[in-house]
Design a protein around this motif. Structure first.
Motif, mmCIF file in Angstrom:
data_model
loop_
_atom_site.group_PDB
_atom_site.id
_atom_site.type_symbol
_atom_site.label_atom_id
_atom_site.label_comp_id
_atom_site.label_asym_id
_atom_site.label_seq_id
_atom_site.Cartn_x
_atom_site.Cartn_y
_atom_site.Cartn_z
ATOM 1 N N ALA A 173 0.852 -1.189 0.000
ATOM 2 C CA ALA A 173 0.000 0.000 0.000
ATOM 3 C C ALA A 173 0.889 1.240 0.000
ATOM 4 C CB ALA A 173 -0.903 -0.012 1.217
ATOM 5 N N ARG A 174 0.626 2.141 -0.946
ATOM 6 C CA ARG A 174 1.526 3.284 -1.129
ATOM 7 C C ARG A 174 1.225 4.378 -0.114
ATOM 8 N NH1 ARG A 174 4.314 3.700 -5.793
ATOM 9 N NH2 ARG A 174 4.182 5.979 -5.760
ATOM 10 N N PRO A 175 2.244 4.874 0.562
ATOM 11 C CA PRO A 175 2.029 5.988 1.487
ATOM 12 C C PRO A 175 1.906 7.302 0.731
ATOM 13 C CG PRO A 175 4.340 5.412 1.423
ATOM 14 C CD PRO A 175 3.642 4.403 0.544
ATOM 15 N N ASN A 176 1.329 8.272 1.398
ATOM 16 C CA ASN A 176 1.251 9.614 0.827
ATOM 17 C C ASN A 176 2.650 10.234 0.870
ATOM 18 O OD1 ASN A 176 0.813 12.275 0.166
ATOM 19 N ND2 ASN A 176 -0.651 12.678 1.821
ATOM 20 N N PRO A 177 3.240 10.552 -0.258
ATOM 21 C CA PRO A 177 4.625 11.072 -0.254
ATOM 22 C C PRO A 177 4.753 12.427 0.419
ATOM 23 C CG PRO A 177 3.668 11.246 -2.449
ATOM 24 C CD PRO A 177 2.702 10.441 -1.633
ATOM 25 N N HIS A 178 3.630 13.093 0.654
ATOM 26 C CA HIS A 178 3.675 14.429 1.260
ATOM 27 C C HIS A 178 3.237 14.413 2.740
ATOM 28 C CE1 HIS A 178 4.361 15.864 -2.787
ATOM 29 N NE2 HIS A 178 3.216 15.329 -3.200
ATOM 30 N N ASP A 179 3.025 13.241 3.290
ATOM 31 C CA ASP A 179 2.635 13.140 4.702
ATOM 32 C C ASP A 179 3.759 13.697 5.568
ATOM 33 O OD1 ASP A 179 2.075 12.356 7.334
ATOM 34 O OD2 ASP A 179 1.078 10.505 6.686
ATOM 35 N N PRO A 180 3.511 14.793 6.307
ATOM 36 C CA PRO A 180 4.601 15.412 7.078
ATOM 37 C C PRO A 180 5.156 14.509 8.181
ATOM 38 C CG PRO A 180 2.489 16.385 7.660
ATOM 39 C CD PRO A 180 2.244 15.519 6.459
ATOM 40 N N VAL A 181 4.316 13.617 8.720
ATOM 41 C CA VAL A 181 4.804 12.718 9.773
ATOM 42 C C VAL A 181 5.767 11.690 9.183
ATOM 43 C CG1 VAL A 181 4.106 10.977 11.467
ATOM 44 C CG2 VAL A 181 2.731 13.036 11.160
ATOM 45 N N LEU A 182 5.467 11.221 7.985
ATOM 46 C CA LEU A 182 6.276 10.181 7.356
ATOM 47 C C LEU A 182 7.425 10.736 6.505
ATOM 48 C CD1 LEU A 182 3.418 7.789 6.166
ATOM 49 C CD2 LEU A 182 4.815 7.607 8.226
ATOM 50 N N LEU A 183 7.453 12.058 6.268
ATOM 51 C CA LEU A 183 8.441 12.630 5.356
ATOM 52 C C LEU A 183 9.888 12.357 5.769
ATOM 53 C CD1 LEU A 183 8.815 14.180 2.765
ATOM 54 C CD2 LEU A 183 8.665 16.326 4.060
ATOM 55 N N PRO A 184 10.272 12.488 7.063
ATOM 56 C CA PRO A 184 11.667 12.170 7.420
ATOM 57 C C PRO A 184 12.027 10.719 7.075
ATOM 58 C CG PRO A 184 10.614 13.382 9.183
ATOM 59 C CD PRO A 184 9.533 13.027 8.217
ATOM 60 N N GLN A 185 11.090 9.785 7.248
ATOM 61 C CA GLN A 185 11.370 8.387 6.915
ATOM 62 C C GLN A 185 11.600 8.245 5.404
ATOM 63 O OE1 GLN A 185 8.354 5.757 8.627
ATOM 64 N NE2 GLN A 185 7.996 7.238 10.274
ATOM 65 N N ARG A 186 10.756 8.892 4.620
ATOM 66 C CA ARG A 186 10.883 8.819 3.159
ATOM 67 C C ARG A 186 12.214 9.409 2.708
ATOM 68 N NH1 ARG A 186 7.233 8.095 -0.958
ATOM 69 N NH2 ARG A 186 7.857 8.935 -2.993
ATOM 70 N N GLN A 187 12.551 10.570 3.280
ATOM 71 C CA GLN A 187 13.808 11.221 2.895
ATOM 72 C C GLN A 187 15.019 10.399 3.333
ATOM 73 O OE1 GLN A 187 13.130 15.046 4.726
ATOM 74 N NE2 GLN A 187 12.341 15.954 2.818
ATOM 75 N N SER A 188 14.922 9.725 4.465
ATOM 76 C CA SER A 188 16.022 8.862 4.927
ATOM 77 C C SER A 188 16.248 7.711 3.948
ATOM 78 C CB SER A 188 15.716 8.316 6.318
ATOM 79 O OG SER A 188 15.720 9.336 7.282
ATOM 80 N N LEU A 189 15.155 7.101 3.476
ATOM 81 C CA LEU A 189 15.277 6.019 2.495
ATOM 82 C C LEU A 189 15.847 6.549 1.177
ATOM 83 C CD1 LEU A 189 11.880 4.194 3.168
ATOM 84 C CD2 LEU A 189 14.165 3.373 3.783
ATOM 85 N N ALA A 190 15.418 7.754 0.795
ATOM 86 C CA ALA A 190 15.901 8.334 -0.463
ATOM 87 C C ALA A 190 17.416 8.554 -0.430
ATOM 88 C CB ALA A 190 15.165 9.644 -0.754
ATOM 89 N N VAL A 191 17.925 9.102 0.677
ATOM 90 C CA VAL A 191 19.373 9.349 0.743
ATOM 91 C C VAL A 191 20.137 8.035 0.862
ATOM 92 C CG1 VAL A 191 19.046 11.653 1.719
ATOM 93 C CG2 VAL A 191 19.379 9.698 3.259
ATOM 94 N N ALA A 192 19.521 7.028 1.508
ATOM 95 C CA ALA A 192 20.195 5.731 1.611
ATOM 96 C C ALA A 192 20.345 5.075 0.249
ATOM 97 C CB ALA A 192 19.413 4.809 2.543
ATOM 98 N N ILE A 193 19.385 5.310 -0.636
ATOM 99 C CA ILE A 193 19.439 4.730 -1.981
ATOM 100 C C ILE A 193 20.314 5.577 -2.905
ATOM 101 C CG2 ILE A 193 18.053 4.217 -4.036
ATOM 102 C CD1 ILE A 193 15.766 3.435 -2.116
#
Length: 639
Positions: free
Chosen positions: A470-490
């Motif tokens: 299930a796809r998360p909302n890419p703009h969810d402010p609560v989840l944004l640090p997690q998304r950005q952490s995965l992005a920099v790891a990749i």
């Protein structure tokens, strides 16, 4: 037969009886002006007092239901007696001798009337009290002394003993001029195979009194092992005087303290009432031979209310077992007229108040009452105790069960308050989500839709029932640090390095992000030394489905919000610190939840160990927050 009541005697009795004193034995009255008193009407259910007594005129009137009249009318209505009986009761009260027209004084009343039954019970009580001092009653005296009740306590509560044999009491009362039909009507005797016999045999007895202090029945406890014919406790059967749903043992002692202290303590047995009173809790009462019910509650409400708002407390003492929990749930599931002012007190190790006093003394009994817990809290925490709140799955299941329960709270302000408390007790960081779901459930119940599962899977926790793709909302402010952490790891595995690999899987809360984090770990972690397209493909190969492969590609191409390439290291440091800080925040919430479930008095070592961990985590979180803020002044790192 007695003659007719003369009008002059009726008038004299009415004039001498203080109506406010008589009514005050059933209703807590408060001044409502210079010439009036008010309280809750005993003849209909109400929340605000509309029942007025005017002492100067000797009358009462309820503006809610319309009942009114003089003291005799009040007594007729409240005690379900006739006019003559009401007059005779008041004559007894003030010691007035009625000169019946065509008859003698009031001692010549009609046999079988209520007054005769009261007199029979009084004579029986006198007999039983005397028997308690006889050699045959040694087991009864030992039963009391074994429970720390001395002779003075036995006298205070009127304890007695029913002797062996079949008709000792019956013969005694017949000799005093009572007839068998009166003794039978009073529940003292019954017809045996060979004639009249006593109802109670070889038992310890407690007198049960009405609010006026008249003995109207008895409770009797089995003492001997060979007495297997009846239950451990038996009571007077239903009579004109004794209605088990309308009497409370100890209320004659407790009524003034209940009205004065705005508190009533409901216990389960006669010895519990004795223990409470002797320990200084003088508001204790118990139901007699039946469960505490609505009519008992109505009696206490009239004594507890004294204004247009509720100030009283009802405290139930339950055993700390499944039966006690069930009793609390039953009280919770009622009409909640008093639920907001209802409390639960559970003694340690499932002891009742009598046992607690035996083991730990009077102070422990008083402390039991002082440490009462609100009914709502007791019920909700009881449900939560059945789940492991240290795991996301346990939290989800606990909330599923607890949300519909909280939603049953009818008072809107209390419901919101307990929804907030529920979030803390469970360790659920999204308070508003819990409050919102409780509100939704309450509205559905109000529409008659019944209960449904309370909380869905936490957006911020992996659930066994939510599909990982299930796809998360890419703009969810609560989840944004997690998304950005995965992005920099990749995108920048070498720069993310060990700090990213050190992030716990629980730092990622959406199932899709958890799956990507797992794929990175299975690919060897960012410290493996691979970068570029090879690294992206390797991570994608470790994802379980096409949707997640697409997400890895999306993250690999997602812009990093920096102005120049030189800002990337600072951004990575800041976003990883922010992700770790959020994870530590959830751990802190869990610890705070645990602390709320532990008593610093009963479990001091566990409490202060957790408190030390909490302080350390708070300091660590503060340092992470400083690091995150210090490295994100110019970047759009999520919060």
């Amino acid at each position: 037969m007695a003659g007719r009541l003369p009008d002059r005697d009726i008038a004299a009795i009415r004039e001498r009886v203080r109506i406010e004193d008589v009514v005050g034995e059933y209703v807590a009255l408060k001044a409502a002006g210079p010439l009036s008193l008010k309280g809750l009407c005993p003849f209909h259910d109400e929340k605000s007092p509309s029942f007025h007594v005017r002492p100067q005129h000797g009358h009462f009137h309820c503006f809610g239901c319309g009942e009114g009249g003089d003291v005799f009318a009040f007594l007729q209505k409240i005690e379900h007696v006739g006019f003559v009986e009401a007059v005779e009761q008041m004559a007894d009260r003030i010691g007035y001798k009625i000169n019946y027209e065509g008859g003698g004084t009031s001692v010549q009343r009609d046999r079988g009337t209520r007054a005769r039954l009261v007199a029979a019970n009084a004579a029986a009580h006198e007999f039983y009290v005397a028997q308690l001092n006889e050699p045959e009653a040694e087991a009864a005296r030992k039963y009391l002394t074994d429970r720390n009740f001395d002779a003075a306590a036995a006298r205070q509560f009127g304890c007695g003993y029913a002797p062996g044999g079949w008709d000792a009491l019956t013969k005694h009362l017949l000799r005093k001029g009572f007839e068998f039909k009166e003794l039978e009507a009073a529940g003292l005797s019954k017809q045996g195979r060979q004639g009249p016999i006593d109802r109670f045999h070889r038992r310890l007895l407690w007198p049960i009194r009405n609010l006026s202090g008249d003995v109207i029945g008895f409770g009797a406890r089995r003492l001997y092992d060979d007495d297997q014919m009846t239950a451990k406790y038996i009571n007077t059967p239903e009579t004109v005087l004794y209605k088990k749903s309308q009497v409370l043992f100890g209320l004659d002692y407790a009524k003034r303290e209940i009205a004065k202290g705005h508190q009533a303590v409901v216990v389960e047995g006669y010895t519990d009432v004795m223990a409470m009173h002797l320990a200084g809790v003088k508001t204790a009462v118990a139901s007699c031979g039946t469960a505490f019910g609505d009519e008992h509650l109505a009696i206490l409400r009239r004594l507890l209310h004294d204004d247009n708002f509720w100030r009283g407390e009802i405290i139930y003492t339950f055993d700390g077992d499944a039966a006690g929990q069930a009793a609390a749930l039953k009280a919770f599931g009622g009409d909640q007229k008093l639920a907001g002012q209802t409390y639960i007190a559970v003694a340690p190790d499932g002891m009742d108040p009598c046992e607690l006093r035996q083991k730990s003394g009077d102070g422990a009994v008083r402390d039991l009452v002082a440490r009462r817990v609100p009914l709502y809290e007791f019920v909700i925490r009881g449900l939560l105790a059945e789940h492991n709140l240290d795991t996301p799955e346990g939290q989800v299941e606990a909330l599923r069960r607890a949300v519909p329960v909280v939603a049953q709270i009818k008072d809107n302000a209390l419901r919101k308050a307990y929804a907030t408390k529920l979030s803390g007790w469970v360790g659920w960081d999204d308070i508003q989500l819990v409050v919102r779901r409780v509100g939704e459930e309450a509205r559905k119940m109000a529409r008659g839709g019944g209960a449904r599962p309370g909380i869905p899977e936490r957006e911020a926790a992996q659930s066994v029932t939510e599909h990982p793709a299930a796809r998360p909302n890419p703009h969810d402010p609560v989840l944004l640090p997690q998304r950005q952490s995965l992005a920099v790891a990749i995108q920048y595995p070498a720069l993310a390095g060990p700090p990213f690999d050190a992030l716990e899987p629980e730092a990622f809360t959406h199932p899709a992000y958890v799956a990507v984090r797992a794929a990175i770990a299975e690919a060897g972690g960012v410290s493996r030394g691979i970068g570029g397209a090879e690294w992206v493909n390797l991570v994608a190969d470790h994802t379980p489905d096409l949707t997640l492969r697409a997400m890895v590609s999306e993250l690999a191409a997602e812009p990093i919000p920096v102005k120049t390439a030189n800002d990337v290291p600072r951004f990575i440091t800041g976003v990883l610190a922010r992700t770790q800080e959020a994870w530590i925040g959830r751990q802190i919430a869990t610890l705070k939840s645990k602390l709320q479930r532990i008593s610093s008095t009963d479990q001091p070592e566990d409490y202060y160990a957790l408190f030390g961990d909490l302080v350390a985590l708070e300091q660590y979180r503060k340092s992470l927050l400083t690091q995150a803020m210090g490295n994100s002044d110019d970047f759009a790192i999520g919060s």
